[in-house]
Design an enzyme around this catalytic site. Structure first.
Site, PDB file in Angstrom:
ATOM      1  N   HIS A   1     -13.213  55.437  38.911  1.00 47.08           N
ATOM      2  CA  HIS A   1     -13.746  53.699  38.800  1.00 47.08           C
ATOM      3  C   HIS A   1     -14.360  53.561  37.504  1.00 47.08           C
ATOM      4  CE1 HIS A   1     -16.363  50.441  39.883  1.00 47.08           C
ATOM      5  NE2 HIS A   1     -15.758  50.342  40.980  1.00 47.08           N
TER       6      HIS A   1
ATOM      7  N   ASP B   1     -12.193  52.318  48.121  1.00 51.41           N
ATOM      8  CA  ASP B   1     -11.156  52.188  48.703  1.00 51.41           C
ATOM      9  C   ASP B   1     -10.354  53.313  49.700  1.00 51.41           C
ATOM     10  OD1 ASP B   1     -10.436  49.189  48.278  1.00 51.41           O
ATOM     11  OD2 ASP B   1     -10.291  49.768  46.114  1.00 51.41           O
TER      12      ASP B   1
END
Ligand code: CMC
Length: 432
Positions: free
Chosen positions: A309, A366
């Site tokens: 991320h 996710d």
């Protein structure tokens, strides 16, 4: 709240010194204000991907990527997911405070009263080819809403409530209709006696001839999943919503642009791609080590989807919630999903691997949300649509905040030009 000026920084360029104010937010984040840099020195900042650029000041969401903190309007996301329904969080993001019981009931009624879409819009669905991606339909329908419903003008609370309720309620209906279209079934209309998430599940899984009982575990899981998606400060799609909105265009068009940005596999589209990656691993015999080697190979463009991320350099707090939810849904459905076993093995091995440790790569939101949606019976190509439904209140809140920000200007980054210098156009017969 305004940022506070807490100091100043000096930028030295050859023999010129530019003194820039340093601002500080309520959680101690600091920024150098370089807005006078070009005017006074002729230089611009070069920051591909805007990793060091603060594009606005915002009261909405706080993230500490090093510590794994995510808060909406000061509330920890885990606290909200444990205690609130999604519509309470939507209200919080848009209005700044959690609703009272009476306010929540009024909001639920308002959402129900705007849940239908204009019947002419329903006709649009029949003209999409069978395998259209639901994200394409969702964005097209979102911008189409601007032709059917009035634009938001001014900041009168009633008007804001009405327009926001329209979008939040109708986008969910559009999402369910697009799914029904993709499986060739007639649409199931929303019902006034159902709550927001129950209504969505009913539109997805019932048919006009057969009501499907709504499992409370699924409704609760959906509430929580939408809450963890609800906002994430200046991510790619939110920045797009702000950038498009900064041109003065209406909220519906700005949201449609945000939906397109979210669709990408490096952003919200990753939840669909995680499942496809896990399916591939299973099909090829379940060799997790091989996939990790591929992800680590600098010559391969492949990345471990659902990992890493831009902001989180520790475990994504949303992934923690999603992982537990996934286990809960699996327990409730009494199923055993081989993809869950592969996912857990992948996570375990990646977290023990020096490549992932050195780069602070952890599962992101996710990684487990896709698996949870799958357990809930939601088809893979709808996962990013689910993300969009969840992110919608965040986009709206950010768009509204920008409208009232006296510092906001049309988004217009600069560039460093690296193309050819001035040249003359040759007559066409003489061109090589
Ligand atoms: N697998 C393997 N290596 C990775 C991964 C990954 N998933 N993510 C980052 N790296 C490596 C990257 O190659 C780089 O290595 P090196 O330093 O040797 O060049 C290093 O880690 C730093 O990565 P980065 O490119 O600076 O990271 P970024 O901030 O530009 O990209 C990201 C962030 C999310 C796009 C990226 O981590 C990625 O592509 N992840 C997979 C896709 C994904 O799961 N996306 C969903 C993000 S969370 C939901 C959302 O925000 O929408």
């Amino acid at each position: 709240m305004k940022m506070e000026k807490t100091g100043q920084a000096e930028i030295h360029i050859n023999d010129q010194t530019l003194v820039c104010p340093v601002y500080e937010g309520t959680e101690g984040e600091k920024a150098v204000d370089v807005s006078r840099l070009r005017k006074e020195t002729g230089l611009i900042t070069y920051d591909p991907g805007f990793g060091n650029t603060g594009s606005c000041a915002s009261d909405i969401t706080f993230i500490d990527g090093e510590k794994g903190i995510l808060r909406y309007r000061g509330y920890d996301v885990a606290d909200l997911a444990a205690r609130c329904e999604f519509i309470e969080v939507a209200y919080l993001l848009v209005h700044g405070s959690l609703p009272t019981l009476a306010q929540r009931e009024n909001y639920a009624t308002l959402l129900n009263s705007h849940s239908m879409i204009h019947e002419d819009m329903r006709e649009f669905f029949s003209n999409y080819p069978e395998h259209s991606h639901p994200m394409a339909i969702l964005s097209a329908m979102a911008v189409s809403l601007s032709s059917f419903y009035p634009e938001l003008r001014g900041d009168l609370k009633e008007d804001v409530d009405m327009t926001v309720a329209r979008l939040i309620s109708k986008l969910r209906t559009i999402a369910a209709f697009s799914y029904k279209k993709s499986i060739g079934e007639p649409a199931v209309y929303p019902r006034h006696d159902l709550k927001y998430c129950e209504n969505f599940l009913n539109m997805m899984f019932s048919s006009p001839v057969r009501g499907e009982p709504i499992n409370p575990v699924m409704a609760d899981a959906l509430n929580k999943l939408l809450i963890i998606h609800a906002d994430h400060e200046q991510n790619c799609s939110t920045s797009v919503v702000r950038a498009v909105g900064s041109s003065g265009i209406n909220l519906y068009a700005s949201i449609a642009a945000g939906i397109c940005a979210l669709w990408g596999p490096k952003h919200g589209g990753a939840n669909q791609h995680v499942i496809e990656m896990l399916e591939d691993i299973r099909r090829e015999g379940g060799d997790v080590d091989k996939v990790l080697e591929r992800a680590k190979n600098p010559r391969s463009p492949f990345r471990l989807i659902g990992f890493g991320h831009r902001v989180y350099k520790s475990y994504d707090p949303r992934a923690k919630i999603a992982k537990e939810l996934c286990k809960k849904v699996i327990a409730a459905t009494h199923t055993k999903d081989p993809l869950m076993d592969i996912a857990q093995e992948l996570e375990e091995k990646a977290l023990a691997d020096s490549y992932f440790q050195e780069r602070n790569l952890y599962p992101n939101v996710d990684f487990y949300t896709g698996l949870t949606y799958r357990e809930m019976g939601i088809p893979t190509n709808m996962f990013t649509v689910m993300f969009a439904i969840g992110r919608l209140p965040g986009w709206i809140a950010q768009w509204l905040e920008m409208q009232n920000d006296s510092d906001a200007r049309i988004a217009r980054p600069r560039q460093i030009y690296t193309g050819p210098n001035l040249r003359k156009v040759a007559p066409i017969a003489k061109r090589k």
